[in-house]
Design a protein around this motif. Structure first.
Motif, PDB file in Angstrom:
ATOM      1  N   SER A   1      12.794   4.121  -1.177  1.00  0.00           N
ATOM      2  CA  SER A   1      12.130   4.248   0.243  1.00  0.00           C
ATOM      3  C   SER A   1      11.689   2.511   0.627  1.00  0.00           C
ATOM      4  O   SER A   1      11.542   2.441   1.792  1.00  0.00           O
ATOM      5  CB  SER A   1      10.767   5.018   0.274  1.00  0.00           C
ATOM      6  N   ALA A   2      11.474   1.800  -0.450  1.00  0.00           N
ATOM      7  CA  ALA A   2      11.028   0.549  -0.087  1.00  0.00           C
ATOM      8  C   ALA A   2      12.267  -0.419   0.088  1.00  0.00           C
ATOM      9  O   ALA A   2      12.032  -1.474   0.262  1.00  0.00           O
ATOM     10  CB  ALA A   2      10.173  -0.192  -1.369  1.00  0.00           C
TER      11      ALA A   2
ATOM     12  N   ALA B   1      16.465  -5.236  -4.288  1.00  0.00           N
ATOM     13  CA  ALA B   1      15.296  -5.974  -4.008  1.00  0.00           C
ATOM     14  C   ALA B   1      14.335  -5.792  -5.113  1.00  0.00           C
ATOM     15  O   ALA B   1      14.300  -4.944  -5.713  1.00  0.00           O
ATOM     16  CB  ALA B   1      15.039  -5.960  -3.001  1.00  0.00           C
ATOM     17  N   SER B   2      13.534  -6.777  -5.156  1.00  0.00           N
ATOM     18  CA  SER B   2      12.400  -6.698  -6.282  1.00  0.00           C
ATOM     19  C   SER B   2      11.159  -5.777  -5.710  1.00  0.00           C
ATOM     20  O   SER B   2      10.998  -5.907  -4.645  1.00  0.00           O
ATOM     21  CB  SER B   2      11.852  -8.079  -6.645  1.00  0.00           C
ATOM     22  N   ALA B   3      10.695  -4.862  -6.375  1.00  0.00           N
ATOM     23  CA  ALA B   3       9.762  -4.002  -6.043  1.00  0.00           C
ATOM     24  C   ALA B   3       8.903  -3.221  -7.080  1.00  0.00           C
ATOM     25  O   ALA B   3       9.512  -3.274  -8.057  1.00  0.00           O
ATOM     26  CB  ALA B   3      10.113  -2.919  -5.015  1.00  0.00           C
ATOM     27  N   LEU B   4       7.673  -2.889  -6.816  1.00  0.00           N
ATOM     28  CA  LEU B   4       7.040  -2.033  -8.062  1.00  0.00           C
ATOM     29  C   LEU B   4       6.479  -0.827  -7.083  1.00  0.00           C
ATOM     30  O   LEU B   4       6.079  -0.864  -5.931  1.00  0.00           O
ATOM     31  CB  LEU B   4       5.873  -2.879  -8.464  1.00  0.00           C
ATOM     32  N   SER B   5       6.299   0.366  -8.037  1.00  0.00           N
ATOM     33  CA  SER B   5       5.612   1.440  -7.436  1.00  0.00           C
ATOM     34  C   SER B   5       4.602   1.684  -8.430  1.00  0.00           C
ATOM     35  O   SER B   5       4.857   1.471  -9.602  1.00  0.00           O
ATOM     36  CB  SER B   5       6.489   2.545  -7.500  1.00  0.00           C
TER      37      SER B   5
ATOM     38  N   LEU C   1       0.796  -1.264   0.103  1.00  0.00           N
ATOM     39  CA  LEU C   1      -0.246  -0.004   0.076  1.00  0.00           C
ATOM     40  C   LEU C   1       0.764   1.198   0.089  1.00  0.00           C
ATOM     41  O   LEU C   1       0.589   2.318  -0.666  1.00  0.00           O
ATOM     42  CB  LEU C   1      -1.084   0.029   1.239  1.00  0.00           C
ATOM     43  N   GLU C   2       1.986   1.223   0.677  1.00  0.00           N
ATOM     44  CA  GLU C   2       2.761   2.240   0.668  1.00  0.00           C
ATOM     45  C   GLU C   2       3.442   2.717  -0.658  1.00  0.00           C
ATOM     46  O   GLU C   2       4.156   3.826  -0.801  1.00  0.00           O
ATOM     47  CB  GLU C   2       4.017   2.202   1.828  1.00  0.00           C
ATOM     48  N   GLN C   3       3.327   1.875  -1.658  1.00  0.00           N
ATOM     49  CA  GLN C   3       4.155   2.075  -2.830  1.00  0.00           C
ATOM     50  C   GLN C   3       3.085   2.469  -3.822  1.00  0.00           C
ATOM     51  O   GLN C   3       3.386   2.493  -4.997  1.00  0.00           O
ATOM     52  CB  GLN C   3       4.768   0.752  -3.173  1.00  0.00           C
TER      53      GLN C   3
END
Length: 677
Positions: free
Chosen positions: A564-565, A606-610, A539-541
């Motif tokens: 930030s993530a 690391a893996s992440a989406l925004s 949710l934060e992203q």
């Protein structure tokens, strides 16, 4: 199709001129309707005065003409230029500063005229179009920089006071700079340009400008000439005693391009000949000149045809002393006729006819000479379209349609079993494109074809069919020389996908599902899906903004969210910018998926989406974007959810739901539903 792409070097002179011209065009084009209105009022006043004797209505209406051209139009240009740099705040400061330039020019000319001997012709006013194009963006840029100096340092409750007074003070200072500093320079510059044009006209050399203008058009370098020089000089000439200007016709004449397209319609071969009639209609009636550029690039000697046609048109207009009252935009025969001065219809019409005829004759000779060698085949035409798109630097639906017409061969003699969707990094756009195409294959009952995404550098050389973005096809062709190559621009809903489906079906594809690469195969597609790691999208992203943003602001926000993530380092933002400098990450369906270059792997932790929704939209290299999904991926962890997001964005109903969501949680729920498959 095989397409070549002209890789754009961000620091090259050509790109710098193109960007400068595009910026000038961005200031001038929105103001063209006001120019047209001024031209209509001017034409009405002139005609009334010709057919009436001192009619009060004509005298009253004539009072609008001068203030519009001298004050309103330059200020509108300044407002647009300032808005492009710093939204409305920049627009206001730019307009105030431009008034300083206008007043300074008027003051200098009044002083000069007062000192003239009796009986000598006074100098006319200089209309500050160029001054507005300089001062509007400059003042806005300074305002943006000034605000950055004290951002976050103002005590609560004083923000509005500081904002209002800082803009007012800067506007005052820039008006003074314009009055005393820029106005004399612009007056001198306009005098030099006017003298240069007068020299060309008096010595019958104006047709030689076609040697510069026509090739510049083909490489999208004409905006700097047209909007930076021809339009300001043409407006000044039209506002004077002449009431018209030939300069408006140097670039807008549709005849040279029409001649080339007519020659291809009759003497061309393959896709070039098949698409030429439609392109001719779009060019001549619609005024979209860029559709004929690929035909010229396909055979560079055709530059001789457009130069000859352009010079013929200029010569004709000089002989008949014809011109336009205001710029014809777009360069359609309809727009040209509406802008033609009352005494110039014969000359303008002949200039279009003769320029078309000369361009056609030269192009016909060139095409007939090369037809025996089959010059102009589908591959060559597709390559030329890709080069044109690369030269423009942003997507164009008209060029996309041309590319689509020659994108996919009607049949294949070899059975197609291995399809790669390739991008530079093999991380984002290729995964989404592969997902969409795989779903289309499933819907068509095609089960024995492997569709996987790859980085171009990782193409193994065993492909039957390779799909890439237009600017990358040339590189993919080197890695897969024996494959069929298809270029697309809109990854979500590319019209070429349906052609690919038919091609694969016609090649005899049927039977059991082939093993698919686990990197890109989603669950249920016949391959092995990689499990989605929790926390890739939280949710934060996810964010929702009611306003608009620039492309760079959207990139900054995507990078900030990912950082930030804990997914990327601060270096990732530059890697995302580098990606956009070479290939746009716009996917279609109002979606962009910015990510780093293949060389940026070290910046990913690391893996992440925004996910960011901009309800006011983002201009993404010329494409309207609402959703910006930033990607950082280690291995294959992010590709599963990305594949399913692609499936979601390919569905207009689902996109509408995402746009209607009122909270970040609703967006997460919609995306999570896709993720759970």
């Amino acid at each position: 199709m095989t397409a070549s792409a002209e890789k754009t070097q961000p620091g090259s002179v050509r790109v710098a001129v193109q960007k400068f011209g595009s910026f000038l065009s961005g200031m001038i084009m929105p103001v063209i309707p006001a120019l047209i209105a001024w031209g209509i009022i001017t034409a009405i006043v002139v005609n009334i005065e010709q057919f009436s004797d001192g009619w009060a209505v004509a005298d009253a209406l004539s009072t609008i003409v001068g203030p519009m051209i001298h004050y309103l139009l330059p200020v509108l240009i300044a407002v647009q230029g300032g808005k492009m740099i710093y939204e409305m705040r920049g627009a206001v400061v730019g307009a105030v500063a431009t008034f300083g330039v206008i007043a300074g020019s008027d003051f200098l000319i009044a002083e000069f005229n007062a000192a003239l001997p009796e009986g000598q012709d006074p100098l006319a006013e200089v209309h500050m179009f160029i001054g507005a194009m300089i001062m509007g963006p400059l003042a806005a840029w300074l305002m943006k920089k000034a605000d950055g100096l004290w951002e976050g340092k103002i005590k609560a409750g004083f923000e509005m006071l500081v904002n209002m007074f800082s803009a007012g003070i800067l506007g005052f200072l820039m008006a003074v700079v314009g009055f005393f500093g820029l106005a004399p320079v612009i007056n001198w510059f306009m005098d030099v340009l006017g003298s240069a044009v007068s020299f060309l006209v008096e010595n019958q050399l104006l047709p030689l400008t076609s040697l510069i203008i026509e090739p510049a058009k083909v490489f999208f370098l004409n905006n700097a000439i047209n909007h930076g020089v021809l339009t300001p000089l043409g407006v000044t000439e039209s506002a004077g005693e002449a009431g018209k200007s030939i300069l408006f016709l140097l670039e807008a004449n549709p005849g040279p391009g029409a001649g080339v397209l007519l020659a291809f319609t009759i003497f061309g071969v393959g896709a070039a000949r098949a698409t030429a009639p439609g392109a001719l209609l779009i060019h001549f009636v619609g005024g979209i000149h860029e559709v004929y550029f690929p035909y010229v690039l396909m055979k560079p000697t055709l530059l001789l045809a457009v130069v000859a046609g352009g010079a013929t048109g200029v010569t004709t207009n000089m002989l008949f002393d014809s011109g336009l009252v205001y710029p014809a935009a777009p360069g359609s025969i309809i727009a040209v006729m509406f802008a033609t001065a009352a005494d110039s219809y014969l000359g303008v019409i002949l200039s279009v006819i003769l320029s078309t005829a000369v361009s056609f004759a030269v192009a016909a000779v060139i095409l007939l000479a090369d037809r025996r060698r089959n010059v102009g085949g589908d591959d060559e035409f597709s390559s030329a379209v890709a080069k044109t798109a690369a030269a423009k630097g942003k997507s164009s639906s008209h060029l996309d349609n041309l590319a689509g017409a020659a994108a996919v061969p009607a049949s294949s003699t070899e059975q197609i079993r291995t399809v790669y969707f390739a991008c530079d990094a093999g991380m984002g756009s290729s995964a989404m494109g592969a997902s969409v195409l795989r779903k289309k294959f499933q819907g068509a009952g095609i089960e024995n074809v492997s569709v996987t995404n790859k980085a171009i550098a990782g193409l193994p050389g065993d492909a039957d069919l390779v799909i890439t973005q237009q600017n990358l096809t040339d590189r993919a062709r080197v890695k897969e020389p024996n494959a069929i190559h298809v270029s697309v621009d809109n990854f979500m809903n590319a019209p070429e996908y349906d052609d690919v489906v038919e091609l694969v079906k016609n090649s005899g594809a049927s039977g059991e599902t082939a093993a698919a690469d686990p990197i890109s195969a989603p669950a249920g597609s016949g391959g092995t899906a990689t499990a989605v790691k929790s926390g890739i999208l939280t949710l934060e992203q996810i964010r929702i903004h009611s306003g608009a943003a620039t492309q760079d602001q959207a990139l900054q926000e995507a990078a900030d969210i990912l950082e930030s993530a804990g997914a990327v380092t601060s270096d990732y933002l530059q890697a995302m910018r580098d990606r956009e400098a070479t290939v746009s990450t716009f996917m279609g369906s109002e979606l962009a998926i910015p990510h780093g270059t293949n060389a940026a792997k070290a910046a990913i932790k690391a893996s992440a989406l925004s996910v960011v929704r901009y309800d006011g939209g983002v201009d993404w290299s010329g494409d309207h974007t609402t959703f910006v999904i930033g990607i950082a991926g280690v291995g294959d962890e992010h590709l599963e959810i990305l594949s399913r997001i692609a499936t979601l964005f390919a569905d207009e109903t689902e996109v509408a739901k995402l746009k209607a969501a009122s909270t970040e949680q609703e967006i997460l729920d919609l995306l999570s539903a896709v993720n759970e498959g």
